[in-house]
Write a protein that holds these residues in place. Sequence first.
Motif, PDB file in Angstrom:
ATOM      1  N   GLY A   1       7.151  25.518  -2.300  1.00 28.12           N
ATOM      2  CA  GLY A   1       6.862  24.588  -3.249  1.00 28.12           C
ATOM      3  C   GLY A   1       5.252  26.266  -3.908  1.00 28.12           C
ATOM      4  O   GLY A   1       5.380  26.338  -5.071  1.00 28.12           O
ATOM      5  N   PHE A   2       4.544  25.866  -3.496  1.00 27.97           N
ATOM      6  CA  PHE A   2       3.203  26.498  -3.193  1.00 27.97           C
ATOM      7  C   PHE A   2       3.136  28.049  -3.205  1.00 27.97           C
ATOM      8  O   PHE A   2       2.798  28.548  -4.232  1.00 27.97           O
ATOM      9  N   CYS A   3       4.298  28.644  -2.675  1.00 27.68           N
ATOM     10  CA  CYS A   3       4.395  30.003  -2.788  1.00 27.68           C
ATOM     11  C   CYS A   3       4.426  30.273  -3.991  1.00 27.68           C
ATOM     12  O   CYS A   3       4.541  30.987  -4.521  1.00 27.68           O
ATOM     13  N   ARG A   4       5.485  29.136  -4.718  1.00 24.99           N
ATOM     14  CA  ARG A   4       6.243  30.174  -5.756  1.00 24.99           C
ATOM     15  C   ARG A   4       5.199  29.810  -7.028  1.00 24.99           C
ATOM     16  O   ARG A   4       5.433  30.393  -8.017  1.00 24.99           O
ATOM     17  N   MET A   5       4.240  28.984  -6.616  1.00 21.43           N
ATOM     18  CA  MET A   5       3.310  29.076  -8.161  1.00 21.43           C
ATOM     19  C   MET A   5       2.574  29.121  -7.934  1.00 21.43           C
ATOM     20  O   MET A   5       2.151  30.461  -9.088  1.00 21.43           O
ATOM     21  N   TYR A   6       1.703  30.159  -6.278  1.00 20.31           N
ATOM     22  CA  TYR A   6       1.250  30.818  -6.580  1.00 20.31           C
ATOM     23  C   TYR A   6       1.482  32.281  -6.713  1.00 20.31           C
ATOM     24  O   TYR A   6       0.513  32.917  -7.825  1.00 20.31           O
ATOM     25  N   PHE A   7       2.741  33.188  -6.890  1.00 20.21           N
ATOM     26  CA  PHE A   7       2.873  34.288  -7.154  1.00 20.21           C
ATOM     27  C   PHE A   7       3.141  34.362  -8.813  1.00 20.21           C
ATOM     28  O   PHE A   7       4.292  35.580  -9.027  1.00 20.21           O
ATOM     29  N   GLY A   8       2.888  33.307  -9.718  1.00 23.82           N
ATOM     30  CA  GLY A   8       3.357  32.754 -10.317  1.00 23.82           C
ATOM     31  C   GLY A   8       5.089  32.650 -11.106  1.00 23.82           C
ATOM     32  O   GLY A   8       5.664  33.435 -12.511  1.00 23.82           O
ATOM     33  N   LEU A   9       5.859  32.492  -9.736  1.00 29.40           N
ATOM     34  CA  LEU A   9       6.748  32.955 -10.641  1.00 29.40           C
ATOM     35  C   LEU A   9       7.312  30.450 -10.694  1.00 29.40           C
ATOM     36  O   LEU A   9       8.880  30.831 -11.393  1.00 29.40           O
ATOM     37  N   HIS A  10       6.737  29.401 -10.801  1.00 30.35           N
ATOM     38  CA  HIS A  10       7.654  28.685 -11.505  1.00 30.35           C
ATOM     39  C   HIS A  10       5.816  27.563 -11.505  1.00 30.35           C
ATOM     40  O   HIS A  10       4.992  27.798 -11.748  1.00 30.35           O
ATOM     41  N   PHE A  11       6.202  26.712 -12.668  1.00 29.18           N
ATOM     42  CA  PHE A  11       5.205  25.961 -12.719  1.00 29.18           C
ATOM     43  C   PHE A  11       5.347  24.515 -12.070  1.00 29.18           C
ATOM     44  O   PHE A  11       6.179  24.889 -10.782  1.00 29.18           O
ATOM     45  N   PRO A  12       4.058  23.302 -11.926  1.00 25.04           N
ATOM     46  CA  PRO A  12       4.864  22.667 -11.000  1.00 25.04           C
ATOM     47  C   PRO A  12       5.410  22.047 -11.313  1.00 25.04           C
ATOM     48  O   PRO A  12       6.210  21.289 -10.340  1.00 25.04           O
ATOM     49  N   VAL A  13       6.079  21.406 -12.217  1.00 28.36           N
ATOM     50  CA  VAL A  13       6.847  20.895 -12.647  1.00 28.36           C
ATOM     51  C   VAL A  13       8.517  21.455 -12.138  1.00 28.36           C
ATOM     52  O   VAL A  13       9.687  20.234 -12.090  1.00 28.36           O
ATOM     53  N   ASP A  14       8.376  22.345 -12.702  1.00 25.70           N
ATOM     54  CA  ASP A  14       9.993  23.752 -12.315  1.00 25.70           C
ATOM     55  C   ASP A  14       9.933  22.623 -10.455  1.00 25.70           C
ATOM     56  O   ASP A  14      11.284  22.531  -9.328  1.00 25.70           O
ATOM     57  N   ILE A  15       8.679  22.662  -9.804  1.00 27.58           N
ATOM     58  CA  ILE A  15       9.112  22.913  -8.177  1.00 27.58           C
ATOM     59  C   ILE A  15       8.904  21.461  -7.959  1.00 27.58           C
ATOM     60  O   ILE A  15       9.851  20.543  -7.033  1.00 27.58           O
ATOM     61  N   LEU A  16       8.584  20.394  -8.977  1.00 23.78           N
ATOM     62  CA  LEU A  16       8.844  19.149  -8.579  1.00 23.78           C
ATOM     63  C   LEU A  16       9.810  18.725  -8.998  1.00 23.78           C
ATOM     64  O   LEU A  16      11.351  17.529  -8.088  1.00 23.78           O
ATOM     65  N   GLY A  17      10.882  18.579  -9.825  1.00 26.35           N
ATOM     66  CA  GLY A  17      12.674  19.021 -10.281  1.00 26.35           C
ATOM     67  C   GLY A  17      12.889  19.787  -9.154  1.00 26.35           C
ATOM     68  O   GLY A  17      13.890  18.549  -8.399  1.00 26.35           O
ATOM     69  N   GLY A  18      13.034  20.662  -8.603  1.00 29.25           N
ATOM     70  CA  GLY A  18      13.839  21.169  -7.189  1.00 29.25           C
ATOM     71  C   GLY A  18      14.140  19.937  -5.966  1.00 29.25           C
ATOM     72  O   GLY A  18      14.642  19.816  -4.770  1.00 29.25           O
ATOM     73  N   TYR A  19      12.408  20.058  -5.479  1.00 26.36           N
ATOM     74  CA  TYR A  19      12.006  18.580  -4.695  1.00 26.36           C
ATOM     75  C   TYR A  19      12.689  17.634  -5.147  1.00 26.36           C
ATOM     76  O   TYR A  19      13.938  16.615  -4.372  1.00 26.36           O
ATOM     77  N   LEU A  20      12.852  16.838  -5.969  1.00 26.79           N
ATOM     78  CA  LEU A  20      13.633  15.871  -6.617  1.00 26.79           C
ATOM     79  C   LEU A  20      15.013  16.238  -6.237  1.00 26.79           C
ATOM     80  O   LEU A  20      15.955  15.024  -5.372  1.00 26.79           O
ATOM     81  N   ILE A  21      15.525  17.312  -7.430  1.00 29.44           N
ATOM     82  CA  ILE A  21      17.474  17.911  -6.499  1.00 29.44           C
ATOM     83  C   ILE A  21      17.536  17.879  -5.293  1.00 29.44           C
ATOM     84  O   ILE A  21      18.308  17.698  -4.694  1.00 29.44           O
ATOM     85  N   GLY A  22      16.655  18.656  -4.673  1.00 31.47           N
ATOM     86  CA  GLY A  22      17.186  18.626  -3.251  1.00 31.47           C
ATOM     87  C   GLY A  22      16.813  16.837  -2.368  1.00 31.47           C
ATOM     88  O   GLY A  22      17.894  17.333  -1.493  1.00 31.47           O
TER      89      GLY A  22
END
Length: 171
Positions: free
Chosen positions: A94-115
């Motif tokens: 999740g951190f790497c996806r945000m660091y590279f500017g590919l996702h917002f924090p809400v995208d990461i949290l949504g992915g965590y919830l779905i997984g």
Amino acid sequence: AIVYWLLDKQKGEQLAASLIFTVCLSCGIKGVFATDRPFIHDSRIKSANVHTAPGYSFPSADSAAATSVSTTVSTWTKKPLFWFLLVLYTLLIGFCRMYFGLHFPVDILGGYLIGFVVSSLIGYAIKRLKSINIFYCVSLFVLLCFAFSPNQQKDYYNALGLVAGAVAGIL
């Protein structure tokens, strides 16, 4: 495949089902929300890894997949160090996806919830249901509903084909 062929067929099937359904659901939801990625939303954000991020932003399919794998594998052991490594792996994705500017924090949290939800449901279904095949067929039907979203991307159809093939192979 390694878990299925070398360690335990039931665990391998659970891990594969969890990962495949999670990725397909994440891709399906992306087509519904059609959220632009950070580097598209704000031109000041530069990303060297744009090729790793086709389609829309919400939810993060990579974070969902990492959470799905971690949640599934964590149910197989009671060792705290192993759990810590799985959580660390998931957070780093999740951190790497945000660091590279590919996702917002809400995208990461949504992915965590779905997984987490998908892998938990599959784990529950495998333990409780007499026939997991009904669960797979219902899940495939639910995933097919996303095919009618007008903003659906190619990734969703690729994942849906993977799910259909996996369900056919399992049945």
